[in-house]
Design a protein around this motif. Structure first.
Motif, PDB file in Angstrom:
ATOM      1  N   VAL A 115       0.835  -1.200   0.000  1.00  0.00           N
ATOM      2  CA  VAL A 115       0.000   0.000   0.000  1.00  0.00           C
ATOM      3  C   VAL A 115       0.871   1.252   0.000  1.00  0.00           C
ATOM      4  N   LEU A 116       1.945   1.245   0.793  1.00  0.00           N
ATOM      5  CA  LEU A 116       2.824   2.410   0.840  1.00  0.00           C
ATOM      6  C   LEU A 116       3.475   2.669  -0.517  1.00  0.00           C
ATOM      7  N   ASN A 117       3.823   1.609  -1.211  1.00  0.00           N
ATOM      8  CA  ASN A 117       4.393   1.775  -2.552  1.00  0.00           C
ATOM      9  C   ASN A 117       3.372   2.378  -3.512  1.00  0.00           C
ATOM     10  N   ARG A 118       2.112   1.962  -3.348  1.00  0.00           N
ATOM     11  CA  ARG A 118       1.067   2.480  -4.225  1.00  0.00           C
ATOM     12  C   ARG A 118       0.843   3.985  -4.017  1.00  0.00           C
ATOM     13  N   ILE A 119       0.896   4.426  -2.772  1.00  0.00           N
ATOM     14  CA  ILE A 119       0.654   5.844  -2.500  1.00  0.00           C
ATOM     15  C   ILE A 119       1.966   6.638  -2.442  1.00  0.00           C
ATOM     16  N   ARG A 120       3.069   5.973  -2.741  1.00  0.00           N
ATOM     17  CA  ARG A 120       4.394   6.603  -2.848  1.00  0.00           C
ATOM     18  C   ARG A 120       4.806   7.315  -1.548  1.00  0.00           C
ATOM     19  N   LEU A 121       4.712   6.579  -0.457  1.00  0.00           N
ATOM     20  CA  LEU A 121       5.150   7.091   0.835  1.00  0.00           C
ATOM     21  C   LEU A 121       6.040   6.071   1.521  1.00  0.00           C
ATOM     22  N   ARG A 122       6.976   6.553   2.314  1.00  0.00           N
ATOM     23  CA  ARG A 122       7.890   5.691   3.049  1.00  0.00           C
ATOM     24  C   ARG A 122       7.397   5.525   4.481  1.00  0.00           C
ATOM     25  N   PRO A 123       7.815   4.459   5.181  1.00  0.00           N
ATOM     26  CA  PRO A 123       7.327   4.227   6.556  1.00  0.00           C
ATOM     27  C   PRO A 123       7.590   5.378   7.521  1.00  0.00           C
ATOM     28  N   ALA A 176       6.475  14.547   0.501  1.00  0.00           N
ATOM     29  CA  ALA A 176       5.920  13.353   1.145  1.00  0.00           C
ATOM     30  C   ALA A 176       5.049  13.753   2.336  1.00  0.00           C
ATOM     31  N   LYS A 177       5.511  14.705   3.131  1.00  0.00           N
ATOM     32  CA  LYS A 177       4.719  15.171   4.275  1.00  0.00           C
ATOM     33  C   LYS A 177       3.452  15.871   3.802  1.00  0.00           C
ATOM     34  N   TRP A 178       3.576  16.658   2.752  1.00  0.00           N
ATOM     35  CA  TRP A 178       2.427  17.363   2.184  1.00  0.00           C
ATOM     36  C   TRP A 178       1.380  16.364   1.696  1.00  0.00           C
ATOM     37  N   ARG A 179       1.846  15.346   0.956  1.00  0.00           N
ATOM     38  CA  ARG A 179       0.931  14.339   0.419  1.00  0.00           C
ATOM     39  C   ARG A 179       0.279  13.531   1.533  1.00  0.00           C
ATOM     40  N   TYR A 180       1.025  13.266   2.588  1.00  0.00           N
ATOM     41  CA  TYR A 180       0.485  12.538   3.751  1.00  0.00           C
ATOM     42  C   TYR A 180      -0.676  13.321   4.378  1.00  0.00           C
ATOM     43  N   ASN A 181      -0.471  14.629   4.561  1.00  0.00           N
ATOM     44  CA  ASN A 181      -1.537  15.462   5.126  1.00  0.00           C
ATOM     45  C   ASN A 181      -2.767  15.504   4.216  1.00  0.00           C
ATOM     46  N   LEU A 182      -2.535  15.614   2.916  1.00  0.00           N
ATOM     47  CA  LEU A 182      -3.661  15.668   1.976  1.00  0.00           C
ATOM     48  C   LEU A 182      -4.443  14.355   1.967  1.00  0.00           C
ATOM     49  N   LEU A 183      -3.733  13.245   2.043  1.00  0.00           N
ATOM     50  CA  LEU A 183      -4.413  11.944   2.075  1.00  0.00           C
ATOM     51  C   LEU A 183      -5.247  11.797   3.336  1.00  0.00           C
ATOM     52  N   GLN A 184      -4.767  12.356   4.427  1.00  0.00           N
ATOM     53  CA  GLN A 184      -5.529  12.307   5.674  1.00  0.00           C
ATOM     54  C   GLN A 184      -6.881  13.015   5.508  1.00  0.00           C
ATOM     55  N   LYS A 241      -7.037   5.475   7.528  1.00  0.00           N
ATOM     56  CA  LYS A 241      -7.344   4.789   8.782  1.00  0.00           C
ATOM     57  C   LYS A 241      -6.997   3.305   8.674  1.00  0.00           C
ATOM     58  N   GLN A 242      -7.305   2.694   7.541  1.00  0.00           N
ATOM     59  CA  GLN A 242      -6.959   1.281   7.347  1.00  0.00           C
ATOM     60  C   GLN A 242      -5.453   1.066   7.411  1.00  0.00           C
ATOM     61  N   ILE A 243      -4.709   1.969   6.783  1.00  0.00           N
ATOM     62  CA  ILE A 243      -3.243   1.856   6.798  1.00  0.00           C
ATOM     63  C   ILE A 243      -2.715   1.990   8.219  1.00  0.00           C
ATOM     64  N   LEU A 244      -3.210   2.973   8.944  1.00  0.00           N
ATOM     65  CA  LEU A 244      -2.737   3.204  10.318  1.00  0.00           C
ATOM     66  C   LEU A 244      -3.144   2.058  11.243  1.00  0.00           C
ATOM     67  N   ASP A 245      -4.329   1.504  11.018  1.00  0.00           N
ATOM     68  CA  ASP A 245      -4.752   0.344  11.809  1.00  0.00           C
ATOM     69  C   ASP A 245      -3.840  -0.851  11.542  1.00  0.00           C
ATOM     70  N   LEU A 246      -3.491  -1.056  10.274  1.00  0.00           N
ATOM     71  CA  LEU A 246      -2.588  -2.155   9.923  1.00  0.00           C
ATOM     72  C   LEU A 246      -1.216  -1.940  10.551  1.00  0.00           C
ATOM     73  N   ARG A 247      -0.762  -0.711  10.553  1.00  0.00           N
ATOM     74  CA  ARG A 247       0.521  -0.373  11.173  1.00  0.00           C
ATOM     75  C   ARG A 247       0.491  -0.661  12.668  1.00  0.00           C
ATOM     76  N   ARG A 248      -0.625  -0.298  13.321  1.00  0.00           N
ATOM     77  CA  ARG A 248      -0.747  -0.559  14.762  1.00  0.00           C
ATOM     78  C   ARG A 248      -0.758  -2.054  15.057  1.00  0.00           C
ATOM     79  N   GLU A 249      -1.394  -2.841  14.193  1.00  0.00           N
ATOM     80  CA  GLU A 249      -1.403  -4.301  14.383  1.00  0.00           C
ATOM     81  C   GLU A 249       0.010  -4.872  14.273  1.00  0.00           C
TER      82      GLU A 249
END
Length: 454
Positions: A294-302, A415-423, A431-439
């Motif tokens: 998913v991170l590769n698809r949205i072009r963001l790093r961990p 990357a930070k800008w895109r992260y905020n916009l996606l939020q 939310k799904q990505i963050l939930d998966l990260r928390r798991e």
């Protein structure tokens, strides 16, 4: 230099080595060299590095070592007479294998005699004991060649060389891209002499025993992911889980050597728990793969997800500085574009990606000084005096480096800008990505607690 006197000091090599080292250093953002105190003095030494990144591994060892070490390399790269001359000048000796033909093995007798000359004169010898390279971050089974060479050299000198083998761990945070980091670690030396009684009784047993010691010592100075089934997931966890490792290690992990130590502990925990709880390990493996996909698809790093969000005013505050530095970026980009981007072209025809960095570094070794000289001559032709061309020449590498750092800073800002916009625009997906990260974090946290408790 001919092979018959390859062990001798060569003035031409001495002039070339600083230039090669400078070019190699320029390829990396940072190079850490550790354990130099483990290098024996005034004795014969064989250095045994792990092998993951083709010719860059040899250049990394060369950069870290003083003097003029001699390397053993597979014989097939010596087939072209011109290339063979170049490799010999660079102090490489061919070693012949059965796959090269049984008749070629007879040449090894002469090569082993030259190895003996190198070691008798207390010159350094470098042998990659794995025999070939691989992108996997683990030590592959060692070939017995390094052991045979060590024992035969000692035997021909009545075990008077005091020969020692030094394991060398090489770790790249990225195999393929420019501007990353390299760690070169020298491990504790392994004396060959204690194996003499075993060798006299049974050479094959001595080979196996020495090989095991070399492998064990090498694994201590490199990243070793032994779990082949979960190799990729554990490797990705090194970056995904790093923010949590700072808490476990009670300190910052900004420097690569510190990250290396944290990674080794994380790998140990994950491998132990995957073995003890295979179903849980398989589930974590799937989660990590899904998360990385998913991170590769949205072009963001961990690392971008280490914060819940980034303050807009801080992001906007960086814009004036980026605007002020834009002319420096454009100047550095325009004047360095050709030697920077042209080395990428030959890699498109190379199927083995582990050669990409080697090719880019080698082509850059020629193109950067060539273009700098040609561009400076062009400037001198249209200006009067020597100060303007000289100043222009000095500005080329400096602004080239600044342009690259500007580009890296711009990518992080975007990357930070895109992260905020996606939020804001895709809250359900985020939310799904963050939930998966928390798991993922919850599982590894639990594993870490179990390990600490035991």
């Amino acid at each position: 230099m001919a092979q018959h006197n390859i062990e001798k000091w060569d003035p031409g090599y001495a002039l070339l080595k600083p230039f090669v080292n400078l070019n190699f250093r320029g390829y990396f953002r940072k190079i850490y060299i550790q354990g130099r105190e483990n290098i024996p003095r005034d004795v014969a030494v064989i250095f045994a590095p792990n092998h993951q990144n083709a010719l860059m591994d040899a250049l990394g060892v060369l950069y870290a070592l003083p003097g003029q070490p001699v390397f053993l390399a597979r014989s097939d790269i010596f087939r072209n007479p011109i290339i063979a001359r170049i490799l010999t000048f660079l102090k490489l000796l061919p070693i012949y294998r059965i796959r090269d033909g049984y008749e070629s093995l007879q040449h090894n007798d002469w090569i082993l005699n030259k190895v003996g000359d190198v070691l008798r004169q207390k010159r350094s010898l470098v042998i990659f004991p794995e025999g070939n390279h691989s992108a996997y971050r683990r030590l592959r089974p060692l070939k017995k060649g390094i052991c045979r060479i060590a024992f035969q050299a000692e035997e021909k000198n009545d075990f008077t060389l005091g020969l020692q083998i030094v394991p060398v761990g090489l770790d790249y945070d990225d195999f393929y891209k420019f501007g990353h980091t390299l760690v070169v670690r020298f491990g504790r030396p392994i004396a060959v002499d204690p194996f003499k009684p075993m060798y006299e009784e049974s050479p094959s047993r001595a080979f196996i025993a020495l090989k095991k010691v070399i492998a064990r010592q090498l694994q201590q100075v490199m990243i070793q992911i032994s779990d082949r089934k979960h190799h990729d997931a554990i490797n990705q966890l090194r970056e995904i889980y790093r923010v949590r490792m700072e808490d476990h290690m009670n300190g910052s992990l900004r420097k690569r050597p510190d990250q290396l130590e944290a990674d080794k502990k994380l790998i140990q925990v994950c491998e132990a728990q995957c073995a003890a709880h295979p179903e849980e390990g398989a589930r974590l493996d799937r989660q990590v793969r899904r998360y990385q996909w998913v991170l590769n698809r949205i072009r963001l790093r961990p690392w971008v997800f280490n914060r819940r969000n980034y303050a807009w005013w801080k992001l906007l505050a960086q814009a004036p500085m980026m605007l002020v530095l834009l002319p420096v970026f454009l100047y550095g980009l325009i004047n360095n574009a050709l030697p920077f981007f042209l080395p990428v072209l030959p890699t498109r025809k190379v199927k083995d990606p582990q050669f990409w960095s080697s090719i880019k570094n080698g082509v850059a070794l020629i193109l950067f000084p060539l273009f700098y000289v040609l561009q400076t001559i062009a400037v001198a032709a249209f200006t009067n005096g020597a100060w303007i061309p000289l100043g222009y020449l000095v500005s080329l590498p400096l602004t080239g480096y600044l342009a690259y750092r500007y580009y890296v800073g711009w990518k992080k800002l975007m990357a930070k800008w895109r992260y905020n916009l996606l939020q804001k625009r895709r809250p359900f997906m985020m939310k799904q990505i963050l939930d998966l990260r928390r798991e993922i974090f919850s599982t590894v946290d639990r594993w870490w607690s179990k390990t600490e408790a035991s």
